[in-house]
Write a protein that holds these residues in place. Structure first.
Motif, PDB file in Angstrom:
ATOM      1  N   PHE A 126       0.823  -1.208   0.000  1.00 12.35           N
ATOM      2  CA  PHE A 126       0.000   0.000   0.000  1.00 12.35           C
ATOM      3  C   PHE A 126       0.857   1.258   0.000  1.00 12.35           C
ATOM      4  O   PHE A 126       0.497   2.269  -0.628  1.00 12.35           O
ATOM      5  N   ARG A 127       1.993   1.227   0.676  1.00 10.88           N
ATOM      6  CA  ARG A 127       2.869   2.398   0.657  1.00 10.88           C
ATOM      7  C   ARG A 127       3.438   2.627  -0.742  1.00 10.88           C
ATOM      8  O   ARG A 127       3.621   3.773  -1.161  1.00 10.88           O
ATOM      9  N   SER A 128       3.709   1.560  -1.469  1.00  7.20           N
ATOM     10  CA  SER A 128       4.195   1.727  -2.837  1.00  7.20           C
ATOM     11  C   SER A 128       3.094   2.246  -3.753  1.00  7.20           C
ATOM     12  O   SER A 128       3.374   2.931  -4.746  1.00  7.20           O
ATOM     13  N   LEU A 129       1.835   1.952  -3.422  1.00  8.14           N
ATOM     14  CA  LEU A 129       0.723   2.477  -4.209  1.00  8.14           C
ATOM     15  C   LEU A 129       0.640   4.001  -4.106  1.00  8.14           C
ATOM     16  O   LEU A 129       0.159   4.671  -5.020  1.00  8.14           O
ATOM     17  N   VAL A 130       1.104   4.552  -2.981  1.00 12.79           N
ATOM     18  CA  VAL A 130       1.190   6.014  -2.853  1.00 12.79           C
ATOM     19  C   VAL A 130       2.136   6.556  -3.918  1.00 12.79           C
ATOM     20  O   VAL A 130       1.840   7.553  -4.592  1.00 12.79           O
ATOM     21  N   TRP A 131       3.277   5.908  -4.090  1.00 11.48           N
ATOM     22  CA  TRP A 131       4.225   6.312  -5.126  1.00 11.48           C
ATOM     23  C   TRP A 131       3.578   6.220  -6.508  1.00 11.48           C
ATOM     24  O   TRP A 131       3.699   7.144  -7.313  1.00 11.48           O
ATOM     25  N   SER A 132       2.905   5.105  -6.779  1.00  9.09           N
ATOM     26  CA  SER A 132       2.280   4.911  -8.087  1.00  9.09           C
ATOM     27  C   SER A 132       1.283   6.015  -8.393  1.00  9.09           C
ATOM     28  O   SER A 132       1.223   6.537  -9.510  1.00  9.09           O
ATOM     29  N   ARG A 133       0.498   6.362  -7.381  1.00 10.75           N
ATOM     30  CA  ARG A 133      -0.525   7.389  -7.590  1.00 10.75           C
ATOM     31  C   ARG A 133       0.112   8.735  -7.911  1.00 10.75           C
ATOM     32  O   ARG A 133      -0.338   9.457  -8.818  1.00 10.75           O
ATOM     33  N   LEU A 134       1.156   9.111  -7.196  1.00  6.23           N
ATOM     34  CA  LEU A 134       1.796  10.401  -7.428  1.00  6.23           C
ATOM     35  C   LEU A 134       2.584  10.411  -8.730  1.00  6.23           C
ATOM     36  O   LEU A 134       2.652  11.445  -9.405  1.00  6.23           O
ATOM     37  N   LEU A 135       3.146   9.302  -9.121  1.00  2.15           N
ATOM     38  CA  LEU A 135       3.815   9.224 -10.421  1.00  2.15           C
ATOM     39  C   LEU A 135       2.813   9.422 -11.552  1.00  2.15           C
ATOM     40  O   LEU A 135       3.109  10.047 -12.574  1.00  2.15           O
ATOM     41  N   GLY A 136       1.595   8.893 -11.354  1.00  4.87           N
ATOM     42  CA  GLY A 136       0.547   9.107 -12.347  1.00  4.87           C
ATOM     43  C   GLY A 136       0.156  10.566 -12.466  1.00  4.87           C
ATOM     44  O   GLY A 136      -0.160  11.050 -13.556  1.00  4.87           O
ATOM     45  N   VAL A 137       0.215  11.292 -11.350  1.00  6.44           N
ATOM     46  CA  VAL A 137      -0.129  12.721 -11.363  1.00  6.44           C
ATOM     47  C   VAL A 137       0.834  13.504 -12.242  1.00  6.44           C
ATOM     48  O   VAL A 137       0.441  14.397 -12.993  1.00  6.44           O
ATOM     49  N   VAL A 138       2.125  13.174 -12.173  1.00 10.22           N
ATOM     50  CA  VAL A 138       3.122  13.913 -12.956  1.00 10.22           C
ATOM     51  C   VAL A 138       3.299  13.323 -14.350  1.00 10.22           C
ATOM     52  O   VAL A 138       4.213  13.716 -15.086  1.00 10.22           O
ATOM     53  N   GLY A 139       2.431  12.377 -14.716  1.00  7.41           N
ATOM     54  CA  GLY A 139       2.422  11.864 -16.076  1.00  7.41           C
ATOM     55  C   GLY A 139       3.381  10.736 -16.346  1.00  7.41           C
ATOM     56  O   GLY A 139       3.693  10.447 -17.515  1.00  7.41           O
ATOM     57  N   GLU A 140       3.860  10.069 -15.312  1.00  4.83           N
ATOM     58  CA  GLU A 140       4.778   8.948 -15.488  1.00  4.83           C
ATOM     59  C   GLU A 140       4.015   7.628 -15.349  1.00  4.83           C
ATOM     60  O   GLU A 140       3.445   7.348 -14.294  1.00  4.83           O
ATOM     61  N   GLU A 141       3.995   6.852 -16.401  1.00  6.40           N
ATOM     62  CA  GLU A 141       3.322   5.557 -16.380  1.00  6.40           C
ATOM     63  C   GLU A 141       4.334   4.460 -16.095  1.00  6.40           C
ATOM     64  O   GLU A 141       5.133   4.100 -16.956  1.00  6.40           O
ATOM     65  N   VAL A 142       4.322   3.971 -14.882  1.00  7.59           N
ATOM     66  CA  VAL A 142       5.237   2.911 -14.462  1.00  7.59           C
ATOM     67  C   VAL A 142       4.403   1.791 -13.859  1.00  7.59           C
ATOM     68  O   VAL A 142       3.474   2.057 -13.082  1.00  7.59           O
ATOM     69  N   SER A 143       4.719   0.546 -14.204  1.00 10.08           N
ATOM     70  CA  SER A 143       3.930  -0.580 -13.710  1.00 10.08           C
ATOM     71  C   SER A 143       4.007  -0.658 -12.190  1.00 10.08           C
ATOM     72  O   SER A 143       5.027  -0.299 -11.588  1.00 10.08           O
ATOM     73  N   HIS A 144       2.915  -1.128 -11.591  1.00  8.46           N
ATOM     74  CA  HIS A 144       2.868  -1.227 -10.129  1.00  8.46           C
ATOM     75  C   HIS A 144       3.968  -2.140  -9.601  1.00  8.46           C
ATOM     76  O   HIS A 144       4.560  -1.872  -8.544  1.00  8.46           O
ATOM     77  N   LEU A 145       4.249  -3.224 -10.326  1.00  7.49           N
ATOM     78  CA  LEU A 145       5.283  -4.153  -9.868  1.00  7.49           C
ATOM     79  C   LEU A 145       6.651  -3.485  -9.860  1.00  7.49           C
ATOM     80  O   LEU A 145       7.429  -3.652  -8.902  1.00  7.49           O
ATOM     81  N   LEU A 146       6.954  -2.707 -10.900  1.00  8.74           N
ATOM     82  CA  LEU A 146       8.241  -2.017 -10.950  1.00  8.74           C
ATOM     83  C   LEU A 146       8.323  -0.965  -9.843  1.00  8.74           C
ATOM     84  O   LEU A 146       9.363  -0.817  -9.196  1.00  8.74           O
ATOM     85  N   VAL A 147       7.225  -0.244  -9.615  1.00  9.67           N
ATOM     86  CA  VAL A 147       7.211   0.754  -8.538  1.00  9.67           C
ATOM     87  C   VAL A 147       7.439   0.078  -7.195  1.00  9.67           C
ATOM     88  O   VAL A 147       8.180   0.589  -6.349  1.00  9.67           O
ATOM     89  N   LEU A 148       6.820  -1.089  -6.984  1.00  9.39           N
ATOM     90  CA  LEU A 148       7.009  -1.821  -5.732  1.00  9.39           C
ATOM     91  C   LEU A 148       8.475  -2.208  -5.558  1.00  9.39           C
ATOM     92  O   LEU A 148       9.036  -2.069  -4.460  1.00  9.39           O
ATOM     93  N   ARG A 149       9.112  -2.659  -6.628  1.00 12.53           N
ATOM     94  CA  ARG A 149      10.532  -3.038  -6.547  1.00 12.53           C
ATOM     95  C   ARG A 149      11.407  -1.824  -6.240  1.00 12.53           C
ATOM     96  O   ARG A 149      12.327  -1.903  -5.411  1.00 12.53           O
TER      97      ARG A 149
END
Length: 338
Positions: free
Chosen positions: A53-76
């Protein structure tokens, strides 16, 4: 770096041994040995869910700035960042730029943008320490028929929260003051660095600091304007923190005792004070604070409280280091073969 890590973990090991020795070897090991392994295993699961869930915070904010990164890669990448934070003294504060550098290798954004994203995500992931900690503090004050004499504790905690809140407001609203302060610090640092490397000194010139700070605040402004995404990220952060706290409750159950959830909120929030110890991940300091707070607020024996603190850290700290180390190694291998 290897030498510093060795010294750091050696010091942490000594601190932990001294803690257990002070409480009593036999008593602590006897308490830990009574743990129910099936119940204790749930604590590892809960700690793992926390990191997701903490990595999902990163994913959400990366989406805000227009960066599309897979959830698995963000978790890693997130777990790699946690590894960097936990293996270095004061890594909670100092590891941000390094984590942003790792993130920048997998995004098309500027380094300043990734740094702002990391800082924003870290801030949101730390907010629950104060919200849940405040709930735990109120629970403790309301539910205890006779409060222990903790002196300035009842004033220090609200005061600490107020001071941090004021500093954050100043950082956000007084950007000119922040800029002048950082430029001044950079100027003094630059003179020292120039004696070693002129190229490195050029990177912290006055204009370079101003440009990086401008990009940093630009990303923060972008993130703050997407209120829906920020609200969702805040929810993720609170769910993640709940699962960070839950292992304390589960470990107590595994040892055949009980810690109220409200008190668990409070002791985990206060455990952050243990990171003031200049050892990797606050080792020794966090365990000491946890054990002391559990013993004080719940009335458990020092041996049982220490056993809970150590077993909890196995789930929340050592498991994260193991997973983060594996993720760091896998990212390194994949980058070399790319």
């Amino acid at each position: 770096m290897d030498r510093r890590l060795l010294v750091g973990f050696t010091g942490a090991t000594v601190a932990l041994l001294l803690l257990v020795y002070a409480v009593g070897w036999d008593e602590v090991f006897a308490a830990a040995g009574d743990a129910s392994l099936p119940i204790y295993a749930l604590a590892f699961v809960a700690a793992g869910v926390c990191q997701v869930f903490r990595s999902l915070v990163w994913s959400r904010l990366l989406g805000v700035v227009g960066e599309e990164v897979s959830h698995l890669l963000v978790l890693r990448i997130f777990l790699t960042g946690m590894f960097l934070k936990y293996v270095t003294p004061y890594g909670q504060v100092a590891a941000g730029p390094g984590i942003a550098y790792v993130l920048a290798q997998y995004t098309e954004a500027e380094y300043e943008s990734d740094l702002a994203t990391v800082v924003s995500a870290d801030f949101l992931n730390y907010v629950p320490y104060y919200s849940f900690g405040g709930v735990g503090f109120l629970y403790f004050v309301v539910q205890q028929p006779q409060l222990p004499d903790l002196g300035l504790f009842y004033v220090a905690i609200p005061l600490l929260v107020a001071v941090i809140g004021i500093l954050l407001v100043l950082f956000w609203s007084r950007r000119g003051v922040v800029q002048r302060g950082l430029v001044g610090v950079a100027a003094g640092t630059r003179r020292l660095v120039a004696q070693v490397s002129t190229g490195l000194a050029d990177r912290i010139s006055e204009q370079a600091v101003r440009d990086r700070l401008a990009g940093f605040y630009e990303t923060l402004d972008l993130v703050s304007k997407d209120r829906r995404s920020v609200a969702i990220a805040v929810v993720y952060a609170h769910v993640g923190w709940f699962f960070l706290m839950l292992p304390v409750y589960i470990v107590a159950l595994a040892l055949g005792t009980h810690i109220p959830l409200g008190v668990a909120f409070l002791v985990v929030a206060l455990s952050k004070l243990g990171f003031l110890v200049p050892l990797p991940g606050g080792l020794g300091g966090v365990e000491l604070v946890l054990a002391a707070m559990i013993s004080l607020f719940v009335g458990l024996s020092p041996a049982t409280a220490t056993a809970i603190a150590i077993l909890y850290r196995l789930t929340a700290y050592w498991q994260t280091i193991a997973l983060g180390g594996l993720c760091s190694a896998s990212l390194s291998v994949s980058s070399q073969t790319a």
